[in-house]
Design a protein around this motif. Structure first.
Motif, PDB file in Angstrom:
ATOM      1  N   ARG A   1     -23.531 -17.424 -21.665  1.00 44.23           N
ATOM      2  CA  ARG A   1     -23.716 -18.555 -22.635  1.00 44.23           C
ATOM      3  C   ARG A   1     -25.205 -19.070 -22.587  1.00 44.23           C
ATOM      4  NH1 ARG A   1     -18.160 -22.169 -23.051  1.00 44.23           N
ATOM      5  NH2 ARG A   1     -17.096 -20.804 -24.602  1.00 44.23           N
ATOM      6  N   ALA A   2     -25.558 -19.324 -21.030  1.00 46.12           N
ATOM      7  CA  ALA A   2     -26.898 -19.979 -21.107  1.00 46.12           C
ATOM      8  C   ALA A   2     -28.134 -19.203 -21.602  1.00 46.12           C
ATOM      9  CB  ALA A   2     -26.952 -20.256 -19.347  1.00 46.12           C
ATOM     10  N   THR A   3     -28.142 -17.829 -21.239  1.00 42.34           N
ATOM     11  CA  THR A   3     -29.298 -16.946 -21.676  1.00 42.34           C
ATOM     12  C   THR A   3     -28.954 -16.550 -23.248  1.00 42.34           C
ATOM     13  OG1 THR A   3     -28.277 -15.022 -20.848  1.00 42.34           O
ATOM     14  CG2 THR A   3     -29.536 -16.317 -19.482  1.00 42.34           C
ATOM     15  N   ARG A   4     -27.589 -16.629 -23.619  1.00 39.90           N
ATOM     16  CA  ARG A   4     -27.180 -16.116 -24.941  1.00 39.90           C
ATOM     17  C   ARG A   4     -27.481 -14.385 -25.145  1.00 39.90           C
ATOM     18  NH1 ARG A   4     -29.510 -20.779 -29.162  1.00 39.90           N
ATOM     19  NH2 ARG A   4     -28.459 -22.557 -27.996  1.00 39.90           N
ATOM     20  N   GLU A   5     -27.559 -13.810 -23.742  1.00 35.71           N
ATOM     21  CA  GLU A   5     -27.354 -12.318 -23.908  1.00 35.71           C
ATOM     22  C   GLU A   5     -26.311 -12.047 -24.460  1.00 35.71           C
ATOM     23  OE1 GLU A   5     -26.911  -8.599 -20.831  1.00 35.71           O
ATOM     24  OE2 GLU A   5     -26.920 -10.607 -20.227  1.00 35.71           O
ATOM     25  N   PRO A   6     -26.446 -11.098 -25.467  1.00 32.96           N
ATOM     26  CA  PRO A   6     -25.046 -10.243 -26.413  1.00 32.96           C
ATOM     27  C   PRO A   6     -24.167  -9.776 -25.545  1.00 32.96           C
ATOM     28  CG  PRO A   6     -27.326  -9.940 -27.451  1.00 32.96           C
ATOM     29  CD  PRO A   6     -27.672 -10.404 -26.173  1.00 32.96           C
ATOM     30  N   LEU A   7     -23.090  -9.715 -25.738  1.00 33.08           N
ATOM     31  CA  LEU A   7     -22.043  -8.889 -25.067  1.00 33.08           C
ATOM     32  C   LEU A   7     -22.267  -7.460 -24.916  1.00 33.08           C
ATOM     33  CD1 LEU A   7     -19.186  -9.267 -23.584  1.00 33.08           C
ATOM     34  CD2 LEU A   7     -18.237  -8.598 -25.928  1.00 33.08           C
ATOM     35  N   VAL A   8     -22.867  -6.946 -26.158  1.00 36.24           N
ATOM     36  CA  VAL A   8     -23.222  -5.557 -26.118  1.00 36.24           C
ATOM     37  C   VAL A   8     -24.835  -5.717 -26.842  1.00 36.24           C
ATOM     38  CG1 VAL A   8     -20.950  -4.651 -26.581  1.00 36.24           C
ATOM     39  CG2 VAL A   8     -22.302  -5.024 -28.568  1.00 36.24           C
ATOM     40  N   PRO A   9     -25.332  -4.527 -26.542  1.00 36.55           N
ATOM     41  CA  PRO A   9     -26.882  -4.600 -27.034  1.00 36.55           C
ATOM     42  C   PRO A   9     -27.161  -4.558 -28.625  1.00 36.55           C
ATOM     43  CG  PRO A   9     -26.805  -3.345 -24.974  1.00 36.55           C
ATOM     44  CD  PRO A   9     -25.332  -3.623 -25.397  1.00 36.55           C
ATOM     45  N   PHE A  10     -28.058  -4.844 -29.089  1.00 39.90           N
ATOM     46  CA  PHE A  10     -28.147  -4.693 -30.630  1.00 39.90           C
ATOM     47  C   PHE A  10     -28.005  -3.177 -31.063  1.00 39.90           C
ATOM     48  CE2 PHE A  10     -30.889  -3.813 -34.304  1.00 39.90           C
ATOM     49  CZ  PHE A  10     -30.557  -4.681 -35.167  1.00 39.90           C
ATOM     50  N   ASN A  11     -27.226  -2.786 -31.926  1.00 38.96           N
ATOM     51  CA  ASN A  11     -27.169  -1.583 -32.554  1.00 38.96           C
ATOM     52  C   ASN A  11     -26.434  -0.503 -31.354  1.00 38.96           C
ATOM     53  OD1 ASN A  11     -26.908   0.278 -34.651  1.00 38.96           O
ATOM     54  ND2 ASN A  11     -28.836   1.169 -33.932  1.00 38.96           N
ATOM     55  N   ALA A  12     -25.663  -1.271 -30.384  1.00 38.51           N
ATOM     56  CA  ALA A  12     -25.213  -0.272 -29.237  1.00 38.51           C
ATOM     57  C   ALA A  12     -24.027   0.765 -29.862  1.00 38.51           C
ATOM     58  CB  ALA A  12     -24.632  -1.070 -28.503  1.00 38.51           C
ATOM     59  N   THR A  13     -24.224   1.962 -28.972  1.00 37.50           N
ATOM     60  CA  THR A  13     -23.168   2.789 -29.289  1.00 37.50           C
ATOM     61  C   THR A  13     -22.697   3.397 -27.834  1.00 37.50           C
ATOM     62  OG1 THR A  13     -25.182   4.516 -29.239  1.00 37.50           O
ATOM     63  CG2 THR A  13     -24.269   3.823 -31.470  1.00 37.50           C
TER      64      THR A  13
END
Length: 450
Positions: A377-389
Motif C-alpha cells: 500500500r505504501a509504494t502502490r506496487e500493483p499486485l501484478v505488473p501492467f499487462n502481465a501474462t
C-alpha cells in the motif's frame, strides 16, 4: 425434424472444434458452457449457479431474461423481423425518439449501429467530416472497440498487435489521481494539470488540425476512473475554444451503469456526440449508436453521410431498446443503481479495504466500481505488473479462481477486480457477492509484501 440435445460436454467439444474465439490463443481457451441465466445469475450444464459480478462484458444492465424485454423481441419478430436502414420503421423511430429525449442538451438525432466499436468509428468519421480536420486525441488507459479506427483510438495494450493503425490519432494522459501522470496530490491539482496537458498537446499538434477529443466519461475496463471535479467541464471548454468536437464514449458507462441515464449527467456537461451500446438493451440483440447534436447533424443536411451497414437500426434490436427504456422507467432501475452505489457498494467496499492489505484503492459510482489490488500500500506496487501474462499474472489468476470456486463470476483486468453486476441486482444478492469477494481477497493478501 431431428432435435439435437446439447449437454455441457457436447457444447464444449463443438466449441473447441469450430468456434474461433476473440482475444484468445485458440489452443488455450476453454470456455465454460452456460445452460441458462436469470436475473443476476447464470447456470452451467452441471447445475452450478454463478452470481455474475461482470454483467458478461458489463452490458447486461437489466439482468438476464427479463420477461418484458423477451416479449418485446418476440412481438417484433412476429410483426417484422428485418428491414433495411433506408426505410422508416416504427421500432427504430421510437427508439431514436426515446434516446434523444434522454440525452442532454441538443443531442437530438441518433445514428444506429450494431455495437460500440462501430459507434466509435462513425463518431470519429462525423467529427472529421464536420470539422474538415483529421486528428483525434484519445486517452491512454482507454478502450473504444476493436475495429480499425476504434482500436487505434484505444489506449491500452490491445492496440499494440493491431498497429500500425488509422493515421491521425494522438494519445494523451487522462486524470487518475491514484497513479497520477502529473504528480498531483489532490483532485484539484489532477484536474488542473490534466487540462494543461491537453492544452499543451493541442498547441504542439496544431489546434487547427484536431477534429475531436474522445474520452470515456468514466473509464471502464481500464479501472473505473471517475473524473475529478471540473475535468469534464474543462475538456468541454477547451473543445469550445478551439472548435474541437467532444465525443463522450458512454458504451459502458451509459444507461444506468453509473447511476444516471448517461454518466455525463453527473457533471452537467453536454458533449457534441455520445456513443452508446451495451446497456441500451443489455445485449439481448446487438445494438449501438451515436447521439448527434444539432450542429453536427446540420453538416449533413445537404451532403450525404458516408456510413452505415445493412443491419443498422435493426427492428428487433430497436424494439428491445424501446422495451428496455420502458422497463428502466417503470421499475426505477436508474434510482436503484444509484442507491446501490451510495448505500451498499461504496460503504461495503470501504470496509473490505480496511480488512485487506491487498486493496490499494476502491472507486466508482452507481453499479460501476473497481478494487485496485497492490502488493504494498505504501509504494502502490500493483499486485501484478501492467499487462502481465503467465506466471507474472498468477496472483490475479488465484484470486479469480477463488471467486469462481465460491460461485462468484468476477470481472478482472490487470491488477483490478471490478464490481459491475446487473443494475437490477437485489440487495441480498449484492451483499452475498461482496461477502464472497471479501473471502477471496484473502488469497490476494498472501502476495502482499508491505
Amino acid at each position: 425434424m431431428t432435435v439435437v440435445t446439447f449437454d455441457g460436454e457436447r457444447a464444449r467439444d463443438l466449441d473447441r472444434r469450430h468456434v474461433f474465439h476473440s482475444w484468445s490463443a485458440q489452443a488455450l481457451v476453454d470456455p465454460l458452457p452456460i445452460a441458462s441465466a436469470e436475473g443476476a445469475t447464470f447456470t452451467d450444464h452441471e447445475g452450478r449457479r454463478y452470481l455474475d459480478f461482470a454483467s458478461q462484458l458489463v452490458n447486461v444492465n437489466i439482468g438476464y431474461q427479463h420477461p418484458k424485454l423477451v416479449a418485446a423481441i418476440q412481438e417484433q419478430a412476429a410483426t417484422l423481423c428485418t428491414v433495411g436502414p433506408g426505410f422508416a420503421n416504427d421500432a427504430r423511430s421510437e427508439a431514436a425518439r426515446l434516446i434523444a429525449e434522454l440525452a442532454p442538451g441538443d443531442l437530438n438525432r441518433v445514428f444506429f449501429t450494431n455495437g460500440g466499436a462501430e459507434a466509435t468509428e462513425n463518431a470519429l468519421r462525423m467529427a472529421r467530416l464536420a470539422t474538415g480536420r483529421h486528428k483525434v486525441l484519445a486517452a491512454y488507459r482507454s478502450y473504444h472497440g476493436a475495429t480499425a479506427g476504434a482500436i487505434t483510438a484505444t489506449g491500452d495494450p490491445r492496440r499494440w498487435a493491431n498497429e500500425p493503425g488509422v493515421p491521425g490519432v494522438v494519445h494523451y494522459w487522462g486524470p487518475y489521481l491514484y497513479r497520477s501522470a502529473f504528480h498531483a496530490t489532490t483532485p484539484e491539482e489532477e484536474t488542473e494539470r490534466a487540462l494543461q496537458h491537453l492544452r499543451d498537446l493541442i498547441m504542439v499538434e496544431g489546434a487547427g488540425t484536431v477534429a475531436a477529443i474522445i474520452l470515456e466519461t468514466v473509464v471502464g475496463t481500464n479501472g473505473v476512473l471517475v473524473p475529478p471535479p471540473g475535468y469534464l467541464a474543462g475538456v468541454r471548454a477547451i473543445c469550445d475554444e478551439y472548435g474541437i468536437v467532444m465525443i463522450a464514449d458512454e458504451v459502458m458507462a451509459g444507461f444506468g451503469r453509473a447511476g444516471e441515464w448517461f454518466a455525463v449527467d453527473h457533471w452537467g456537461v453536454t458533449p457534441d456526440l455520445i456513443t452508446f451500446a451495451k446497456g441500451v438493451n443489455s445485449g439481448y440483440v446487438p445494438l449501438g449508436g451515436v447521439i448527434i447534436n444539432d450542429a453536427i447533424a446540420v453538416a449533413f443536411q445537404r451532403r450525404a453521410y458516408p456510413g452505415g451497414l445493412t443491419y443498422s437500426g435493426h427492428p428487433l434490436a430497436c424494439a428491445s431498446a424501446v422495451a428496455s427504456i420502458g422497463i428502466f422507467r417503470e421499475e426505477g432501475v436508474i434510482e436503484h443503481a444509484r442507491a446501490l452505489g451510495t448505500d451498499v457498494i461504496g460503504p461495503e467496499l470501504a470496509k473490505i479495504a480496511e480488512r485487506h492489505p491487498s486493496v490499494g484503492e476502491v472507486r466508482g459510482l452507481g453499479v460501476f466500481w473497481a478494487v485496485e489490488l497492490v502488493r504494498d500500500r505504501a509504494t502502490r506496487e500493483p499486485l501484478v505488473p501492467f499487462n502481465a501474462t503467465g506466471a507474472d499474472a498468477a496472483p490475479m489468476a488465484a484470486f479469480t479462481a477463488a471467486c469462481r470456486e465460491r460461485g462468484l463470476w468476477p470481472f478482472t483486468h490487470f491488477n483490478r477486480t471490478h464490481v459491475v453486476p446487473p443494475c437490477t441486482i437485489g440487495e441480498r444478492d449484492l451483499r452475498d457477492g461482496l461477502a464472497i469477494l471479501d473471502e477471496a481477497l484473502t488469497v490476494a493478501d498472501r502476495y502482499c509484501t508491505g
